[in-house]
Each structure stands twice: as C-alpha cells, then as structure tokens.
Design an enzyme around this catalytic site. Structure first.
Site, PDB file in Angstrom:
ATOM      1  N   THR A 145      41.115  44.928  39.848  1.00  0.00           N
ATOM      2  CA  THR A 145      41.124  43.315  39.892  1.00  0.00           C
ATOM      3  C   THR A 145      42.259  43.034  40.597  1.00  0.00           C
ATOM      4  O   THR A 145      41.998  41.874  41.333  1.00  0.00           O
ATOM      5  CB  THR A 145      41.021  43.135  38.128  1.00  0.00           C
ATOM      6  OG1 THR A 145      39.908  43.571  37.630  1.00  0.00           O
ATOM      7  CG2 THR A 145      41.042  41.678  38.252  1.00  0.00           C
ATOM      8  N   LYS A 148      42.045  36.366  32.717  1.00  0.00           N
ATOM      9  CA  LYS A 148      42.994  37.454  33.171  1.00  0.00           C
ATOM     10  C   LYS A 148      44.207  36.611  33.745  1.00  0.00           C
ATOM     11  O   LYS A 148      44.028  35.913  34.745  1.00  0.00           O
ATOM     12  CB  LYS A 148      42.331  38.396  33.773  1.00  0.00           C
ATOM     13  CG  LYS A 148      41.435  39.346  33.119  1.00  0.00           C
ATOM     14  CD  LYS A 148      41.054  40.402  33.976  1.00  0.00           C
ATOM     15  CE  LYS A 148      39.754  41.257  33.485  1.00  0.00           C
ATOM     16  NZ  LYS A 148      39.448  42.283  34.316  1.00  0.00           N
ATOM     17  N   ASP A 149      45.167  37.300  33.412  1.00  0.00           N
ATOM     18  CA  ASP A 149      46.454  36.405  34.281  1.00  0.00           C
ATOM     19  C   ASP A 149      46.268  37.124  35.746  1.00  0.00           C
ATOM     20  O   ASP A 149      46.633  36.308  36.512  1.00  0.00           O
ATOM     21  CB  ASP A 149      47.588  37.194  33.814  1.00  0.00           C
ATOM     22  CG  ASP A 149      47.951  38.637  33.381  1.00  0.00           C
ATOM     23  OD1 ASP A 149      47.390  39.387  34.313  1.00  0.00           O
ATOM     24  OD2 ASP A 149      48.662  39.065  32.326  1.00  0.00           O
ATOM     25  N   ARG A 150      45.985  38.074  36.259  1.00  0.00           N
ATOM     26  CA  ARG A 150      45.788  38.612  37.305  1.00  0.00           C
ATOM     27  C   ARG A 150      44.754  37.907  38.092  1.00  0.00           C
ATOM     28  O   ARG A 150      44.911  37.963  39.351  1.00  0.00           O
ATOM     29  CB  ARG A 150      45.975  39.997  37.660  1.00  0.00           C
ATOM     30  CG  ARG A 150      44.522  40.745  36.784  1.00  0.00           C
ATOM     31  CD  ARG A 150      44.824  42.121  36.715  1.00  0.00           C
ATOM     32  NE  ARG A 150      43.760  43.071  35.931  1.00  0.00           N
ATOM     33  CZ  ARG A 150      43.877  43.427  34.814  1.00  0.00           C
ATOM     34  NH1 ARG A 150      44.945  42.983  33.940  1.00  0.00           N
ATOM     35  NH2 ARG A 150      42.829  43.970  34.078  1.00  0.00           N
ATOM     36  N   ASN A 172      46.190  47.904  39.610  1.00  0.00           N
ATOM     37  CA  ASN A 172      46.357  47.167  38.524  1.00  0.00           C
ATOM     38  C   ASN A 172      48.000  47.431  37.832  1.00  0.00           C
ATOM     39  O   ASN A 172      48.519  46.592  37.159  1.00  0.00           O
ATOM     40  CB  ASN A 172      45.344  47.268  37.267  1.00  0.00           C
ATOM     41  CG  ASN A 172      44.298  46.432  37.706  1.00  0.00           C
ATOM     42  OD1 ASN A 172      44.094  45.627  38.459  1.00  0.00           O
ATOM     43  ND2 ASN A 172      43.064  46.876  36.945  1.00  0.00           N
ATOM     44  N   HIS A 191      35.767  43.258  43.136  1.00  0.00           N
ATOM     45  CA  HIS A 191      35.183  44.499  43.460  1.00  0.00           C
ATOM     46  C   HIS A 191      33.782  44.485  42.664  1.00  0.00           C
ATOM     47  O   HIS A 191      33.510  43.627  42.261  1.00  0.00           O
ATOM     48  CB  HIS A 191      36.152  45.699  42.605  1.00  0.00           C
ATOM     49  CG  HIS A 191      36.547  45.419  41.170  1.00  0.00           C
ATOM     50  ND1 HIS A 191      35.530  45.506  40.183  1.00  0.00           N
ATOM     51  CD2 HIS A 191      37.460  44.922  40.549  1.00  0.00           C
ATOM     52  CE1 HIS A 191      35.831  45.276  38.945  1.00  0.00           C
ATOM     53  NE2 HIS A 191      37.189  44.499  39.215  1.00  0.00           N
TER      54      HIS A 191
END
Length: 554
Positions: A80, A162-164, A101, A338
């Site tokens: 991610t 998600k933060d990412r 990650n 992905h």
C-alpha cells in the site's frame, strides 16, 4: 517549479450536456478540480471480473472513461505505502524512498512504519493506529506540492481509511485525513500546530459521523443475489473459515461501510471547502481502503468481495454525479496501489494446484544451517520489512563483514528452495541501474524488484516466492494478500474520466507513474524531474503532450 510559459487549456470532450457545467467553447482554462481515486487492492483482474456487473460509478468510468486495461505498478514489492507513493509523484518506490509498509532499523532492530514521524502527534489525542505519522519519510514531491508552489490559493485535500493512503495523496503540503476507531477522521499535528485547527475542515463531518454510528450499528448482509451463491467453508491452516455474510467479527473498517463513509467524507470536503469553485485549481485525493481490508480478511472470490464491489460501485455512482456538477469542471483518475489474489486454498480447489502456503520449515532450516556454519548464537535470518534481514536475536544487524558474508551465503541457499523464485542481496540490487520501464510487462523479475529497493530501508535480502505461494495466514486475520512481483499484484486499472467524456479503451500499457505528469500537463504545472511521462487524454487538453517526456522521464 513554475507554471509552464504558456498555460495549458483544457476543454470538455464532446458529449451530452451536463447541467451547471460550462461547454467546451465557453471553457478557456484547465478543470478547476483534479480528483484522484485510488482503490486499495483493486487488481485489473478484479475490475475485469466485475466490469459487466457494475451499474453505477464504475460502469460510468468503464463506459465513458479513457480506460487503460493494462495499467501497471511497475515495481516488485507491491504494498500500500509504496504503491500510493507512485501515483502523484511520477516516481518509483526506489525514488520515493518508500520500499514497503514498514522496514527494520538495522541499528535498533525495531520496526519503522513507512510514514513514521515521531515529532508529530495525532489530532484525536490518542496514540493509535500506526502512531505519529506525517509525510517526512516520502522523499519525492507530489502533484499537489507542485501545484501549491505556484498556486498558493489552491486547496489540496485527501481522505482515506488509512493514513498511508491519505498522506501519500496529499503530499507534503496538502491536508490528509483518515479514519480512526471511535472518532471519525483524524490527521497529524506538527510541532507548533493546533489539533483543533488541523481538524477544522472535517469537524462537521466527524460530528455527523459519530451520531450516525451511534444510532445505527455496523451491518453487512446480502443485497445482491449473485453474491449469495459464492459462500462456503474452507480449511485454512487447520481452522475452518466460514465464507458468508454477515461475517464473523464484523467491524466498520473491514466492511463496505468504510468506503461508503470515505466517499461521504470526500463529498463533505467537496461541498464545505467549495472545491473547484474558485479561480485556482484544487485537488481531492480519495483512497478507498475497503477492498484491501476485505481482500485480506476474506479473499477476493467470495460473497464478501462480491458485495463490496457492488456497494463500491454504488457509492462511486453518487460521487461522480456530484463531480459532474462542479462549476469549474472536474477531471477524475481512478487506479489502484496494487492488485491482489484470492486465498490459496480456494485457488487450489478451483484449478490452480500449485497455489499453497510456503514451507517455512525449510526457511528455518536454512537459517539454522547458517548459524552453525558461521558460529552464531541465534539463527540469523528473520522476516522483516517485506523481506529477510540478517540480524542477531534482537533484530540488530550483524557486524560487517559478517553480515554481508551471511547474506550472500543465505541467497545461495534460498535460491535452492522450490518455493523461492528470486533472492538477492540489497547491495547487489543497489549496484544495478534503475531499468527503463516504458514497457512494464517486459521487465524481468530482477528489474521489478530493483524498483523497490531503497538504501538503508530495504531488507538485507530481497525475496520473492513463486506465483501463488504465500507465507502465513490465519482465520480471523489475513488469509490472502499481495506484495509480489507477479502480474496479479502489479496490473491495475488506470481510468481517466470527465463529464461529457467519450469512452475509449487503450491496450498498450501505461504506468501509475504516468498519472502525475499527465495531470500536471492538463492543469499547466511544470513538473520536476520524474520517471513518468505525459499521456494524451483523447483531446481533453488543447495541446498534446510534448514528444519528449516531461522532466526527461523514461
């Protein structure tokens, strides 16, 4: 960074008139809103599988958009954080600095999250999720950063589960928001900033969200008849997995509600911040995490993913309706960070007998053999940071030259294991030049993996298992995943759409790193040196992309 000498114009393609939207003849400026949608774990295979069943947003994109059916994340470690980092930087993970990650700090043996920022705090006042985060670890700049450098009045927002997902789309200077348990949307707070001010753009949404969650518990049951027939029981590592709805241990963030609320949050920002309604170009990033969470927890070929695809399609339908009314015009790109695959037990039962869980006893035997050979107190090979590290019992790097000697010996032994497709040391990989990726489907496995290697962050040994061979997995946790250099993890849809667009399919491959220079061309922003190239959008921009890729990309 500066605007191109002649500001590029963007016009709408011929099509049905949309109420409230300027016609091509009336328009002499770029679209006032760029929307980037990243559907986490949305493989090209999954898009193709459900394409004939979509009825709303994804159907509209597929029918009216410019669809690249061979889109690629070009790198090998398809996770991610690195995948999101490619979308708006125009760079591979080897250059964005985000190989995975997480990775292992070789000096301390501790795990480092890809967006860790220990100097920051979280706006909701608790140290949850991945702890303090921020964009500091991202070594590349993004389209939002390039835009704000020349257009300070522009607004750049991103929202995600998600933060990412949010931070990589917002870049270094945009505003990123993501969901956290029992609160709503949170963000990071840098030293000298106030949490209340940082949360102000989503304060109203959070109030409504908490009231909605309190009034109505999380529910997830069948809404679509084609999903009911996909249920069944599967034995995974000695445990029975009941594939049915509602699933066991139902939670908000592993249900379709996560994406539905993320889309609601995007619509809230669209309205409250008046995005696309000013004189400057604005950006909105929307990273939808539900497909990934559901894929990990339940696989991709059961009733859970079936219902997720239908409900995601419905949520995006309403969102596109809203975007069609943006007064300044909107340009949307949808892609994925992905792909992914189903859990191996179901794959094996459905005609792919090679699919299985890796023999980790063989891996441990190699590690024990190396410990004896080099006189080590502990087995030196440990899993960490999406690869293998060579370390002591505390996870700290062995001293040189011992570390290199063990790593090189380990590579030779690991290559002999039938489950291993690729193994090489980090140093040997870093000695290789970055490959030309303009033909991403032609890259060797070594070249794919090279695009994921970052000095000091990548593991000591870069490893890839054979196709559809996976590690671990447990019922109640992750039973399927991604992260490989194989096509089911690398191939993703890339779709450009705008109100009034005429559908077009392109079969030649393009890459997610081509998205940022393409969007930069449309809105007239000069890019720095990037690896991606500008893609012509079927006449959306008045002038075509330059013959030479922006920034000298390859």
């Amino acid at each position: 960074m500066k605007f191109a000498p002649a500001l590029l114009s963007a016009v709408l393609a011929a099509g049905a008139a949309v109420p409230g939207l300027a016609t091509a003849q009336e328009r002499a400026a770029p679209p006032r809103l760029i929307v980037t949608i990243v559907v986490d774990q949305f493989s090209a295979n999954l898009f193709d599988q459900y394409r004939g069943r979509y009825t709303r947003g994804l159907k509209r994109l597929a029918d009216q958009g410019l669809v690249s059916i061979n889109g690629y994340q070009t790198h090998g470690l398809t996770e991610t954080c690195p995948g999101h980092s490619t979308v708006l930087t125009g760079m591979h993970p080897a250059e964005t600095g985000l190989p995975a990650n997480d990775w292992i700090d070789s000096a301390t043996g501790k795990e480092v999250y890809c967006l860790a920022a220990p100097q920051n705090t979280l706006a909701h006042g608790r140290d949850t999720d991945n702890g303090p985060v921020g964009p500091d670890q991202l070594k590349a700049t993004t389209l939002g950063d390039w835009l704000l450098a020349v257009s300070p009045d522009s607004k750049v927002f991103a929202v995600s589960g998600k933060d990412r997902g949010a931070i990589n789309l917002a870049g270094h200077h945009g505003q990123a928001f993501w969901f956290t348990d029992d609160f709503g949307l949170t963000t990071y707070v840098e030293p000298g900033q106030r949490a209340e001010a940082r949360l102000a753009p989503v304060a109203g949404f959070n109030t409504a969200f908490r009231a909605e969650m309190a009034a109505q518990p999380v529910t997830w049951d069948y809404r679509h008849d084609d999903c009911r027939a996909l249920g069944g029981d599967w034995v995974i590592r000695g445990q029975t997995f009941h594939s049915a709805l509602p699933p066991t241990n139902l939670k908000f963030d592993t249900s379709p509600m996560l994406d539905e609320q993320t889309v609601k949050a995007a619509e809230y920002l669209l309205d409250s911040q008046k995005l696309g309604q000013g004189a400057s170009v604005d950006m909105l990033g929307v990273s939808l995490s539900g497909t990934d969470r559901i894929g990990h927890g339940y696989g991709t070929q059961g009733p859970e993913m079936c219902e997720q695809q239908h409900r995601l399609d419905e949520a995006l339908g309403g969102f596109l309706d809203r975007l069609a009314q943006v007064p300044g015009g909107a340009l949307v790109v949808l892609t994925a960070d992905h792909g992914g695959s189903d859990f191996v037990e179901r794959l094996a039962a459905r005609g792919y007998p090679h699919a299985h869980r890796a023999d980790m006893d063989a891996f441990e035997a190699v590690s024990a053999e190396l410990a004896q050979r080099f006189g080590l107190e502990a087995a030196p090979l440990q899993q960490g940071g999406s690869g293998v590290i060579v370390a002591d019992a505390q996870g700290r790097a062995l001293p040189e030259p011992l570390r290199t000697q063990v790593a090189e010996a380990a590579v030779e032994r690991l290559r002999q294991l039938p489950d291993v497709a690729f193994a090489e040391t980090r140093e040997r990989m870093l000695a290789l030049p970055l490959p030309d990726t303009r033909n991403p489907e032609m890259l060797t496995v070594e070249e794919r993996m090279r695009l994921s290697v970052v000095a000091e962050r990548s593991p000591d040994i870069i490893l890839a298992f054979q196709p559809n061979v996976v590690m671990g997995g447990r019922v109640g946790g992750a039973i399927s995943g991604h992260g490989t250099p194989w096509e089911y993890d690398r191939r993703v849809p890339i779709i450009f759409w705008w109100p009034g667009a005429t559908g077009e399919e392109r079969f030649l491959p393009i890459r997610t790193i081509d998205i940022a220079p393409t969007l930069a061309h449309v809105i007239g922003v000069q890019t720095p040196q990037v690896e991606g190239r500008c893609i012509d959008l079927n006449g959306f921009a008045v002038d075509a992309c330059d013959a030479t890729p922006t920034g000298g990309g390859r």
